[in-house]
Design a protein around this motif. Structure first.
Motif, short mmCIF file in Angstrom:
data_model
loop_
_atom_site.label_atom_id
_atom_site.label_comp_id
_atom_site.label_asym_id
_atom_site.label_seq_id
_atom_site.Cartn_x
_atom_site.Cartn_y
_atom_site.Cartn_z
N GLN A 1 0.85 -1.13 -0.11
CA GLN A 1 0.08 0.02 -0.05
C GLN A 1 0.84 1.28 0.17
OE1 GLN A 1 -2.54 -0.12 3.50
NE2 GLN A 1 -3.80 -1.68 2.48
N LEU A 2 1.93 1.49 0.64
CA LEU A 2 2.84 2.37 0.61
C LEU A 2 3.29 2.72 -0.62
CD1 LEU A 2 4.36 4.49 2.41
CD2 LEU A 2 6.07 2.63 3.03
N HIS A 3 3.90 1.49 -1.06
CA HIS A 3 4.75 1.87 -2.52
C HIS A 3 3.56 2.28 -3.40
CE1 HIS A 3 7.88 -1.12 -1.21
NE2 HIS A 3 8.13 0.00 -0.70
N ALA A 4 2.23 1.81 -3.36
CA ALA A 4 1.38 2.06 -4.18
C ALA A 4 1.08 3.69 -4.28
CB ALA A 4 0.12 1.36 -4.12
N GLU A 5 0.93 4.17 -3.02
CA GLU A 5 0.60 5.51 -2.67
C GLU A 5 2.00 6.44 -3.17
OE1 GLU A 5 -2.20 7.18 -1.57
OE2 GLU A 5 -3.26 5.16 -1.49
N GLN A 6 3.11 5.82 -3.19
CA GLN A 6 4.39 6.54 -3.53
C GLN A 6 4.30 6.80 -4.90
OE1 GLN A 6 7.17 4.27 -1.73
NE2 GLN A 6 7.42 5.51 0.18
N ARG A 7 3.90 5.50 -5.56
CA ARG A 7 3.59 6.19 -7.18
C ARG A 7 2.76 6.77 -7.37
NH1 ARG A 7 4.54 0.17 -6.32
NH2 ARG A 7 2.34 -0.15 -6.51
N LEU A 8 1.62 7.04 -6.73
CA LEU A 8 0.53 8.11 -6.84
C LEU A 8 1.13 9.32 -6.68
CD1 LEU A 8 -2.58 6.26 -5.11
CD2 LEU A 8 -2.04 6.63 -7.82
N LEU A 9 1.78 9.48 -5.70
CA LEU A 9 2.61 10.63 -5.20
C LEU A 9 3.34 11.24 -6.55
CD1 LEU A 9 2.82 13.15 -3.42
CD2 LEU A 9 4.59 11.94 -2.47
N VAL A 10 4.32 10.46 -6.97
CA VAL A 10 5.14 10.67 -8.35
C VAL A 10 4.18 11.06 -9.66
CG1 VAL A 10 6.49 9.78 -10.02
CG2 VAL A 10 6.95 9.14 -7.63
N LYS A 11 3.20 10.51 -9.76
CA LYS A 11 1.99 10.87 -10.76
C LYS A 11 1.69 12.06 -10.42
CE LYS A 11 -1.45 9.15 -13.47
NZ LYS A 11 -2.04 10.44 -14.03
N ALA A 12 1.14 12.28 -9.30
CA ALA A 12 0.46 13.56 -8.81
C ALA A 12 1.53 14.75 -9.08
CB ALA A 12 0.03 13.57 -7.60
N ASP A 13 2.70 14.51 -8.63
CA ASP A 13 3.85 15.53 -9.03
C ASP A 13 4.01 15.82 -10.43
OD1 ASP A 13 4.41 16.04 -6.31
OD2 ASP A 13 5.90 14.61 -6.50
N ARG B 1 -3.02 15.78 -3.79
CA ARG B 1 -1.45 15.33 -3.62
C ARG B 1 -1.09 15.48 -2.09
NH1 ARG B 1 3.25 17.99 -2.32
NH2 ARG B 1 5.18 16.96 -3.26
N THR B 2 -2.04 16.52 -1.17
CA THR B 2 -1.68 16.61 0.09
C THR B 2 -2.14 15.37 0.63
OG1 THR B 2 -1.65 19.18 0.00
CG2 THR B 2 -2.26 18.06 2.13
N LEU B 3 -3.36 15.01 0.50
CA LEU B 3 -3.87 13.78 1.05
C LEU B 3 -3.18 12.46 0.78
CD1 LEU B 3 -7.85 14.47 0.02
CD2 LEU B 3 -6.63 14.75 2.21
N ILE B 4 -2.49 12.39 -0.61
CA ILE B 4 -1.50 11.33 -0.88
C ILE B 4 -0.28 11.43 0.29
CG2 ILE B 4 0.02 10.28 -2.59
CD1 ILE B 4 -1.98 11.38 -4.75
N ILE B 5 0.14 12.69 0.37
CA ILE B 5 1.50 12.63 1.23
C ILE B 5 0.95 12.11 2.79
CG2 ILE B 5 2.82 14.56 2.45
CD1 ILE B 5 2.92 15.90 -0.52
N GLN B 6 -0.19 12.75 3.32
CA GLN B 6 -0.66 12.27 4.43
C GLN B 6 -0.76 10.81 4.65
OE1 GLN B 6 -4.34 14.49 5.06
NE2 GLN B 6 -3.25 16.29 5.46
N PHE C 1 1.45 8.24 7.18
CA PHE C 1 0.88 7.41 7.85
C PHE C 1 1.32 5.93 7.44
CE2 PHE C 1 -2.80 4.12 8.15
CZ PHE C 1 -2.97 4.30 9.71
N LEU C 2 1.27 5.31 6.57
CA LEU C 2 1.71 4.11 6.29
C LEU C 2 3.14 4.05 6.39
CD1 LEU C 2 -0.08 3.56 2.61
CD2 LEU C 2 -0.57 2.44 4.83
N GLN C 3 3.97 4.89 6.02
CA GLN C 3 5.39 4.94 6.76
C GLN C 3 5.63 4.59 8.07
OE1 GLN C 3 8.18 5.07 4.24
NE2 GLN C 3 8.83 3.79 5.95
N ARG C 4 4.73 5.17 8.95
CA ARG C 4 4.79 5.12 10.26
C ARG C 4 4.45 3.73 10.82
NH1 ARG C 4 2.78 10.26 10.25
NH2 ARG C 4 0.66 9.52 10.72
#
Length: 93
Positions: free
Chosen positions: A11-23, A71-76, A80-83
């Motif tokens: 899930q963390l990796h998927a969100e990180q990919r979404l963050l790259v796409k959002a950027d 993007r802010t929601l993705i970062i949050q 969360f997942l990283q913690r």
């Protein structure tokens, strides 16, 4: 039912990919806005009606605000997942 570390990590990796796409999408959005603003100036310089083109610039900017909120929601979610992933003690075999 608890989610496994592997599932949480995926899930963390998927969100990180979404963050790259959002950027990337946001960067491209700003480029579209700059291009449209150039077109508005050209229309105005040529004495043409630029109202519709100006409206498009405003709509593009409003859309970009929403993309940046997303993007802010993705970062949050990433934080969360990283913690959660970091909180799991390593297993020893």
């Amino acid at each position: 039912m608890a989610i496994s570390l592997a599932e949480r990590t995926e899930q963390l990796h998927a969100e990180q990919r979404l963050l790259v796409k959002a950027d990337l999408d946001i960067d491209e959005g700003w480029q579209r806005i700059r291009n449209q603003e150039d077109l508005v100036r050209e229309l105005q310089a040529g004495g043409h009606d630029s109202r519709h083109a100006e409206r498009l610039v405003n709509l593009l900017k409003q859309t970009l605000v929403e993309w940046e909120r997303h993007r802010t929601l993705i970062i949050q979610r990433v934080h969360f997942l990283q913690r959660e992933v970091d909180a799991v003690p390593p297993t020893t075999n």
